[in-house]
Design an enzyme around this catalytic site. Structure first.
Site, short mmCIF file in Angstrom:
data_model
loop_
_atom_site.label_atom_id
_atom_site.label_comp_id
_atom_site.label_asym_id
_atom_site.label_seq_id
_atom_site.Cartn_x
_atom_site.Cartn_y
_atom_site.Cartn_z
N GLU A 15 0.83 -1.20 0.00
CA GLU A 15 0.00 0.00 0.00
C GLU A 15 0.87 1.25 0.00
O GLU A 15 1.93 1.28 0.62
CB GLU A 15 -0.91 0.00 1.24
CG GLU A 15 -1.69 -1.30 1.40
CD GLU A 15 -2.41 -1.42 2.72
OE1 GLU A 15 -2.74 -0.36 3.32
OE2 GLU A 15 -2.65 -2.55 3.18
N GLU A 46 -9.76 6.04 3.07
CA GLU A 46 -10.09 5.32 4.29
C GLU A 46 -9.99 6.29 5.46
O GLU A 46 -9.09 7.12 5.52
CB GLU A 46 -9.12 4.15 4.50
CG GLU A 46 -9.31 3.40 5.80
CD GLU A 46 -8.24 2.34 6.03
OE1 GLU A 46 -8.21 1.77 7.14
OE2 GLU A 46 -7.42 2.10 5.12
#
Length: 370
Positions: A162, A282
């Protein structure tokens, strides 16, 4: 990213910030489930309080404040017991047994607005992100925008790489957006970490970009848009293959400059290729109960996708490549947790290719509730 967190721990009526007990460096090498285990000590009994909190009944000596620094406190039976006690088991018992303390259980709540692309044999992915400085309501919450490369098909657990930008005050000490990397080989259980705080991501020499680097300036509402191009690509350089003894490697590029790599030895099947790519935002919040007002933490610019260019967060020129470097267009799956809090939509045109607008104001929208 998946679940990653810091939270506030409440012991009886005393609130003890987690960051007082654990340093940023130590946080970096703790896994996600280690965080949860640390702040939710083993309980001999558990019940739901009339106010809606889940209460853990923890032995006096197991509370966090007595684990740090190995303090030697005597056990005071009278003063260590808060409230009425009852040793009987059962959901109807809303008290802790004698000799325990009441600890509010902390459960992380991660809100997403992501687009998922499923494709067997992903060897590269990239996108151009505009960068904002979203409002984060609590010191321990975070808000991010990122790309995930994932492998979980046929595996017992999920593996990810990520990268993106994040606002995470308790981790970095301020509210500036910063570049970050992350990885896990077991669904955020015992492996992986942020940035360079464990064995994992390896920096390249002479890169002007680095994990944790602040991004300044940031995009302005109805003003200039500040962007960062982020790419993750499977290694194809023969020299590096020889240097790394044939090991598969995934390189991270920022603005087309090589920043570093994830060695293939970190993973199983993900060492070779991914089977899913996700783009989006997020938000991590903690302790909110169902039906209560949602955290006011923003995602992206803090504005919904409908506001569009120069007002909402976006990721443009989204590209996913197969083993031949060919651009592929996998089917999309929308992954929005609560569209009244944060939303997302994808589009395509000649200039931006595939792109998406996303984000939102969280609890600043009255319709956004838990």
């Amino acid at each position: 990213m998946a679940s990653r967190m810091l939270q506030l721990v409440f012991i009886c009526v005393l609130c003890v910030p987690f960051m007082i007990l654990v340093s940023p460096a130590e946080l970096g090498i703790m896994s996600i489930l280690d965080y949860i285990s640390y702040i939710n000590p083993p309980a001999v009994h558990k019940y739901k309080h009339d106010n809606g909190d889940n209460i853990l009944c923890v032995k006096f000596t197991d509370q966090i404040s007595l684990q740090r620094g190995k303090q030697q406190y005597g056990y005071d039976k009278k003063n260590s017991i808060i409230g009425w006690r009852d040793a009987q088991a059962g959901d109807s018992i809303k008290r802790c047994p004698e000799g325990t303390v009441s600890v509010m259980e902390i459960k992380p709540d991660h809100q997403y607005a992501v687009m998922k692309y499923l494709y067997e044999g992903v060897y590269g992915a990239q996108g151009i992100f505009n960068v904002w400085q979203p409002y984060v309501e609590s010191h321990d919450y975070f808000s991010l925008s990122q790309i995930w490369l994932i492998r979980d098909k046929g595996l017992p657990t999920m593996q990810t790489m990520e990268a993106g930008w994040i606002v995470y005050p308790s981790y970095y000490g301020d509210s500036r957006p910063r570049l970050f990397v992350y990885w896990t080989a077991d669904n955020y259980n015992k492996t992986g970490c942020w940035n360079l705080y464990c064995e994992g991501f390896v920096m390249s020499t002479d890169s002007k970009y680095y994990p944790g680097q602040p991004i300044e300036p940031v995009s302005e509402y109805e003003g200039p848009q500040i962007e960062r191009e982020i790419s993750i690509k499977r290694l194809s350089d023969s020299f590096d293959r020889e240097f790394l003894q044939g090991e598969g490697v995934w390189y991270l590029y920022i603005q087309n400059e090589r920043v570093g790599y994830w060695p293939g030895s970190l993973f199983d099947s993900l060492a070779e290729s991914a089977d899913r790519v996700e783009y989006g935002g997020e938000v991590a919040i903690y302790g909110d109960n169902a039906g209560t007002p949602h955290s006011r933490t923003h995602m992206g610019s803090g504005h919904f996708l409908e506001e569009g260019w120069s007002r909402a967060a976006y990721i443009r020129n989204i590209e996913i490549h197969n083993s031949n470097g060919t651009l592929v267009y996998p089917p999309e799956t929308n992954g929005v947790t609560n569209s009244k809090c944060y939303n997302l939509a994808t589009h395509a045109n000649q200039t931006w290719g595939q792109y998406m607008f996303f984000g939102g104001p969280g609890g600043d929208n009255p319709s956004c509730v838990n």
